[in-house]
Write an enzyme that holds these catalytic residues in place. Structure first.
Site, PDB file in Angstrom:
ATOM      1  N   GLY A  46       0.999  -1.322   0.072  1.00  0.00           N
ATOM      2  CA  GLY A  46       0.084  -0.057  -0.110  1.00  0.00           C
ATOM      3  C   GLY A  46       0.762   1.143  -0.027  1.00  0.00           C
ATOM      4  O   GLY A  46       1.954   1.326   0.382  1.00  0.00           O
ATOM      5  N   GLN A  51       3.369   9.815   0.679  1.00  0.00           N
ATOM      6  CA  GLN A  51       4.614   9.049   1.020  1.00  0.00           C
ATOM      7  C   GLN A  51       5.396   9.280  -0.260  1.00  0.00           C
ATOM      8  O   GLN A  51       6.791   9.025  -0.161  1.00  0.00           O
ATOM      9  CB  GLN A  51       4.306   7.646   1.089  1.00  0.00           C
ATOM     10  CG  GLN A  51       3.772   7.321   2.568  1.00  0.00           C
ATOM     11  CD  GLN A  51       3.505   5.705   2.450  1.00  0.00           C
ATOM     12  OE1 GLN A  51       2.330   5.388   2.061  1.00  0.00           O
ATOM     13  NE2 GLN A  51       4.177   5.229   3.129  1.00  0.00           N
ATOM     14  N   CYS A  94       5.748  -0.165   6.949  1.00  0.00           N
ATOM     15  CA  CYS A  94       5.433   1.203   6.499  1.00  0.00           C
ATOM     16  C   CYS A  94       6.751   1.455   5.484  1.00  0.00           C
ATOM     17  O   CYS A  94       7.621   1.471   5.911  1.00  0.00           O
ATOM     18  CB  CYS A  94       5.081   2.292   7.425  1.00  0.00           C
ATOM     19  SG  CYS A  94       4.554   3.706   6.432  1.00  0.00           S
ATOM     20  N   LEU A  95       6.566   1.771   4.423  1.00  0.00           N
ATOM     21  CA  LEU A  95       7.638   2.169   3.596  1.00  0.00           C
ATOM     22  C   LEU A  95       8.525   3.372   3.879  1.00  0.00           C
ATOM     23  O   LEU A  95       9.504   3.632   3.347  1.00  0.00           O
ATOM     24  CB  LEU A  95       6.879   2.282   1.876  1.00  0.00           C
ATOM     25  CG  LEU A  95       6.570   1.011   1.317  1.00  0.00           C
ATOM     26  CD1 LEU A  95       6.063   1.230  -0.296  1.00  0.00           C
ATOM     27  CD2 LEU A  95       7.591  -0.351   1.315  1.00  0.00           C
ATOM     28  N   HIS A 136      -4.672   1.646   7.175  1.00  0.00           N
ATOM     29  CA  HIS A 136      -3.365   2.125   7.452  1.00  0.00           C
ATOM     30  C   HIS A 136      -3.016   3.339   6.451  1.00  0.00           C
ATOM     31  O   HIS A 136      -2.367   4.310   6.793  1.00  0.00           O
ATOM     32  CB  HIS A 136      -2.287   0.893   7.243  1.00  0.00           C
ATOM     33  CG  HIS A 136      -0.975   1.473   7.156  1.00  0.00           C
ATOM     34  ND1 HIS A 136       0.007   0.907   8.125  1.00  0.00           N
ATOM     35  CD2 HIS A 136      -0.143   2.194   6.418  1.00  0.00           C
ATOM     36  CE1 HIS A 136       1.148   1.384   7.898  1.00  0.00           C
ATOM     37  NE2 HIS A 136       1.174   2.245   6.704  1.00  0.00           N
ATOM     38  N   GLU A 137      -3.396   3.068   4.963  1.00  0.00           N
ATOM     39  CA  GLU A 137      -3.248   3.961   4.310  1.00  0.00           C
ATOM     40  C   GLU A 137      -4.128   5.319   4.368  1.00  0.00           C
ATOM     41  O   GLU A 137      -3.687   6.391   4.094  1.00  0.00           O
ATOM     42  CB  GLU A 137      -3.599   3.618   2.697  1.00  0.00           C
ATOM     43  CG  GLU A 137      -2.722   2.384   2.339  1.00  0.00           C
ATOM     44  CD  GLU A 137      -1.196   2.520   2.628  1.00  0.00           C
ATOM     45  OE1 GLU A 137      -0.625   3.802   2.460  1.00  0.00           O
ATOM     46  OE2 GLU A 137      -0.386   1.845   2.784  1.00  0.00           O
ATOM     47  N   HIS A 140      -2.580   7.474   6.627  1.00  0.00           N
ATOM     48  CA  HIS A 140      -1.730   8.521   5.987  1.00  0.00           C
ATOM     49  C   HIS A 140      -2.224   9.607   5.542  1.00  0.00           C
ATOM     50  O   HIS A 140      -1.595  10.818   5.576  1.00  0.00           O
ATOM     51  CB  HIS A 140      -0.907   7.708   4.889  1.00  0.00           C
ATOM     52  CG  HIS A 140       0.443   6.960   5.345  1.00  0.00           C
ATOM     53  ND1 HIS A 140       1.363   7.474   5.725  1.00  0.00           N
ATOM     54  CD2 HIS A 140       0.571   5.458   5.162  1.00  0.00           C
ATOM     55  CE1 HIS A 140       2.273   6.496   6.280  1.00  0.00           C
ATOM     56  NE2 HIS A 140       1.647   5.504   5.645  1.00  0.00           N
TER      57      HIS A 140
HETATM   58 ZN    ZN Z   1       2.389   3.487   5.665  1.00  0.00          ZN
END
Ligand code: ZN
Length: 172
Positions: A46, A51, A94-95, A136-137, A140
């Site tokens: 995701g 991000q 998380c990236l 989660h996304e 963000h």
């Molecule tokens: Zn994340």
């Protein structure tokens, strides 16, 4: 399609509340394509637009993790319209917080309204990993990271670690 650099904790942009998309046009679709490319390349399941440094309410996900049967999902202006009382615990990563994983408890199921790539209004009912991933996304888009769901002690520790790493990098 190109991959874009992913911003990393403690980049202050990660705290921004993203703006709604007013029109799902070719520019928005080009961003979605770049985000998918970036997510698959990372690899991750995701990615939110912030991000890659763009504070706009777009999210891409694909929880299949199957190179040959990709099921990319692009959500524009996603909104959670229902959350289950039942909860589930997943180990999240998380990236933007690379190589850090911790268990997070969230509602097990959710219902989300969004616009698709064509700008059409859709709804999706999610459970399992997809439900966790989409929550989660969407976090963000509101400037919330999964570490914000952890104890203050754990959160402070990981922020400190990444802040230190960033300083070392900029001194190198
Ligand atoms: Zn994340």
């Amino acid at each position: 399609m190109t991959t874009r650099p992913i911003i990393i904790l403690p980049d202050p942009k990660l705290k921004l509340v993203s703006d709604p998309v007013t029109r799902v046009d070719d520019d928005a679709r080009a961003l979605m394509d770049d985000m998918l490319e970036t997510m698959y390349h990372a690899p991750g399941i995701g990615l939110a637009a912030i991000q890659v440094g763009i504070p706009t309410r777009i999210v891409v996900v694909d929880v299949t993790r199957d190179e040959d049967n990709k099921e990319p999902l692009c959500l524009v202006n996603p909104e959670i319209i229902w959350l289950s009382e039942e909860t589930a615990i997943y180990e999240e990563g998380c990236l933007s917080i690379p190589e850090y994983y911790e268990e997070v408890e969230r509602p097990a199921q959710c219902k989300v309204s969004y616009l698709d790539r064509k700008g059409e209004a859709c709804e999706i009912h999610c459970d399992g990993l997809l439900s966790t991933c989409i929550q989660h996304e969407i976090d963000h888009l509101n400037g919330v990271l999964f570490i914000d769901h952890l104890s203050r002690l754990k959160r402070d520790r990981v922020i400190r670690r990444f802040t230190k790493a960033q300083k070392q990098e900029s001194n190198a």
